[in-house]
Design a protein around this motif. Structure first.
Motif, PDB file in Angstrom:
ATOM      1  N   PHE A  77       2.350   7.950   6.851  1.00 21.16           N
ATOM      2  CA  PHE A  77       1.653   8.044   8.125  1.00 21.16           C
ATOM      3  C   PHE A  77       0.148   7.807   7.973  1.00 21.16           C
ATOM      4  O   PHE A  77      -0.451   7.073   8.753  1.00 21.16           O
ATOM      5  N   GLN A  78      -0.453   8.434   6.992  1.00 17.48           N
ATOM      6  CA  GLN A  78      -1.903   8.378   6.849  1.00 17.48           C
ATOM      7  C   GLN A  78      -2.314   7.188   5.969  1.00 17.48           C
ATOM      8  O   GLN A  78      -2.283   7.260   4.743  1.00 17.48           O
ATOM      9  N   GLN A  79      -2.739   6.122   6.630  1.00 18.94           N
ATOM     10  CA  GLN A  79      -3.207   4.928   5.924  1.00 18.94           C
ATOM     11  C   GLN A  79      -4.725   5.022   5.748  1.00 18.94           C
ATOM     12  O   GLN A  79      -5.508   4.286   6.364  1.00 18.94           O
ATOM     13  N   LEU A  80      -5.132   5.924   4.884  1.00 24.80           N
ATOM     14  CA  LEU A  80      -6.556   6.223   4.723  1.00 24.80           C
ATOM     15  C   LEU A  80      -7.346   5.041   4.179  1.00 24.80           C
ATOM     16  O   LEU A  80      -8.529   4.875   4.501  1.00 24.80           O
ATOM     17  N   LEU A  81      -6.717   4.227   3.353  1.00 23.57           N
ATOM     18  CA  LEU A  81      -7.424   3.108   2.733  1.00 23.57           C
ATOM     19  C   LEU A  81      -7.462   1.876   3.637  1.00 23.57           C
ATOM     20  O   LEU A  81      -8.063   0.863   3.280  1.00 23.57           O
ATOM     21  N   LEU A  82      -6.821   1.982   4.793  1.00 23.56           N
ATOM     22  CA  LEU A  82      -6.828   0.881   5.759  1.00 23.56           C
ATOM     23  C   LEU A  82      -7.825   1.129   6.887  1.00 23.56           C
ATOM     24  O   LEU A  82      -8.325   0.178   7.497  1.00 23.56           O
ATOM     25  N   ILE A  83      -8.118   2.397   7.168  1.00 28.69           N
ATOM     26  CA  ILE A  83      -9.001   2.727   8.286  1.00 28.69           C
ATOM     27  C   ILE A  83     -10.395   2.129   8.074  1.00 28.69           C
ATOM     28  O   ILE A  83     -10.978   1.562   9.000  1.00 28.69           O
ATOM     29  N   PHE A 110      -6.420  -4.794  -0.058  1.00 31.71           N
ATOM     30  CA  PHE A 110      -5.647  -4.613  -1.290  1.00 31.71           C
ATOM     31  C   PHE A 110      -5.385  -3.138  -1.622  1.00 31.71           C
ATOM     32  O   PHE A 110      -4.249  -2.779  -1.975  1.00 31.71           O
ATOM     33  N   PRO A 111      -6.385  -2.221  -1.535  1.00 31.38           N
ATOM     34  CA  PRO A 111      -6.095  -0.807  -1.828  1.00 31.38           C
ATOM     35  C   PRO A 111      -5.016  -0.220  -0.926  1.00 31.38           C
ATOM     36  O   PRO A 111      -4.143   0.537  -1.390  1.00 31.38           O
ATOM     37  N   ALA A 112      -5.056  -0.553   0.358  1.00 28.15           N
ATOM     38  CA  ALA A 112      -4.034  -0.043   1.280  1.00 28.15           C
ATOM     39  C   ALA A 112      -2.657  -0.611   0.924  1.00 28.15           C
ATOM     40  O   ALA A 112      -1.640   0.099   0.987  1.00 28.15           O
ATOM     41  N   LEU A 113      -2.624  -1.890   0.544  1.00 32.32           N
ATOM     42  CA  LEU A 113      -1.363  -2.498   0.137  1.00 32.32           C
ATOM     43  C   LEU A 113      -0.829  -1.841  -1.126  1.00 32.32           C
ATOM     44  O   LEU A 113       0.385  -1.593  -1.247  1.00 32.32           O
ATOM     45  N   ALA A 114      -1.715  -1.537  -2.061  1.00 32.35           N
ATOM     46  CA  ALA A 114      -1.296  -0.885  -3.309  1.00 32.35           C
ATOM     47  C   ALA A 114      -0.701   0.488  -3.028  1.00 32.35           C
ATOM     48  O   ALA A 114       0.306   0.876  -3.640  1.00 32.35           O
ATOM     49  N   TYR A 115      -1.308   1.223  -2.091  1.00 30.02           N
ATOM     50  CA  TYR A 115      -0.757   2.545  -1.764  1.00 30.02           C
ATOM     51  C   TYR A 115       0.600   2.407  -1.071  1.00 30.02           C
ATOM     52  O   TYR A 115       1.520   3.197  -1.310  1.00 30.02           O
ATOM     53  N   PHE A 116       0.751   1.385  -0.244  1.00 30.37           N
ATOM     54  CA  PHE A 116       2.046   1.168   0.408  1.00 30.37           C
ATOM     55  C   PHE A 116       3.122   0.855  -0.631  1.00 30.37           C
ATOM     56  O   PHE A 116       4.249   1.353  -0.533  1.00 30.37           O
ATOM     57  N   VAL A 117       2.785   0.039  -1.625  1.00 28.27           N
ATOM     58  CA  VAL A 117       3.736  -0.263  -2.706  1.00 28.27           C
ATOM     59  C   VAL A 117       4.096   1.010  -3.456  1.00 28.27           C
ATOM     60  O   VAL A 117       5.264   1.243  -3.812  1.00 28.27           O
TER      61      VAL A 117
END
Length: 386
Positions: A77-83, A110-117
């Protein structure tokens, strides 16, 4: 899935639902008007609504039941690296209508994508391979891990700084290349960035007061404060996005947007040859042709009259008169107003009418420029002359 209505879950639910509603409205308006700023703001509002979701659902009892607990654990839920990147690109798209993402901009995601992975690996390992809680053996939501929360805070502060710097450059360029800078500074951007700064400071404060970020503890008050601020950004952003589009189209319909001018052209000018001669040309042109009466006058307009380029005109004004272009033109407008005062025209016309005749495009701009030049407001000046 049962939702337990409590004072905490119910209050956050109100902000959550309103966030989703305005997310849709902004998305619809952005699509209909081809307004990129509204599309970015829509994404920001959606991320904010998702940000409060774990606590809203947690207070509603979702962490205490099997199926809903799996949703809480495995849905990021919390996409902190995308905000942060969304804030940055919203600011750019708001100030520059021609803004488009370039290939190098995708590195910001890229950081948000890495966290999603990472969350995907956790889900596959626990639910599809081991069929048991391995990563979640501690029963703690990964979104609330201290390392992730700290990384999210740092990311937001970095992109907030980049947004403030971008606005500062925009503001500088606006005063250098147009004579109506006040009308395109978008005070909403300042308020919006200030609200984000306040959110960041609140997060720092609650980190200090409640260091066990993985526990619910007393963090309800932080999420309530966050919800109020994000709701303010949502409502104000929806209203101001309409106003900013109108202002830009009206003011810059036939001119180059100031953020498209190369900053280096006006930041470090070389010494100009024959500066006194060029100064005389500019003064004569302003006095005889009264270009300042054009409320949409730009550096390019003056350059065309002088048969030179905008860079050289900028150097003439900066080096010859020690002023930026906006203040230089407004000085002539103020002098024209003073001439009308001496002729007594203020007794037959309103101050706003006189200001518009002299090239000012609003009463507020006129008042600021007049006070900056004379040290007095127009009303006080006339009172002293009586």
């Amino acid at each position: 899935m049962q939702f337990e209505f409590t004072p905490k879950s119910g209050l956050l639910l109100i902000f959550f639902v309103h966030g989703l509603v305005f997310c849709f409205l902004l998305l619809k308006k952005g699509w209909q008007h081809q307004d990129k700023a509204s599309l970015w703001l829509s994404l920001f509002v959606f991320l904010c609504a998702m940000y409060i979701a774990p606590f809203m659902l947690g207070y509603a009892g979702w962490y205490s039941r099997g199926f809903s607990r799996n949703i809480m654990f495995y849905v990021p839920f919390q996409q902190l690296l995308l905000i942060g990147p969304v804030i940055y690109f919203y600011t750019q798209s708001l100030l520059n209508k021609s803004f488009q993402l370039s290939k190098k901009d995708f590195w910001h995601f890229f950081p948000a994508l890495a966290y999603f992975v990472y969350t995907l690996v956790v889900f596959i390992t626990d639910k599809l391979i081991l069929h048991q809680y391995y990563f979640y053996a501690d029963q703690q939501d990964k979104d609330l891990d201290p390392w992730y929360q700290v990384a999210g805070l740092i990311s937001m502060l970095v992109y907030l700084y980049l947004s403030l710097r971008y606005y500062a450059v925009y503001k500088k360029l606006a005063f250098e290349v147009v004579s109506f800078a006040d009308s395109i500074l978008f005070n909403w951007v300042q308020r919006y960035l200030l609200a984000l700064l306040l959110i960041s400071l609140l997060r720092v404060l609650f980190f200090i007061l409640n260091p066990e970020w993985g526990e619910f503890g007393s963090k309800f008050w932080y999420y309530l404060c966050f919800s109020i601020l994000f709701y303010y950004i949502t409502i104000s952003g929806y209203a101001n996005s309409v106003q900013s589009v109108i202002a830009m189209e009206a003011a810059l319909s036939d001119h180059e947007a100031p953020v498209q001018v190369q900053e280096k052209e006006i930041k470090e000018p070389a010494e100009l040859v024959n500066l006194p001669e060029w100064k005389d040309k500019v003064v004569q042109m302003m006095q005889t042709e009264r270009l300042f009466e054009n409320p949409n006058l730009t550096l390019t307009d003056v350059a065309e009259k002088l048969k030179t380029n905008p860079k050289q005109v900028s150097q003439i004004v900066n080096q010859g008169f020690q002023l930026n272009f906006n203040d230089f033109v407004n000085q002539y407008r103020t002098e024209a107003i003073l001439e009308k005062f001496q002729q007594g025209e203020h007794r037959q016309k309103t101050l706003l009418a006189l200001a518009l005749e002299c090239g000012f495009n609003s009463k507020s701009t006129f008042n600021r420029a007049f006070k900056k030049s004379t040290g007095l407001s127009p009303q006080h000046y006339l009172k002293n002359q009586a």
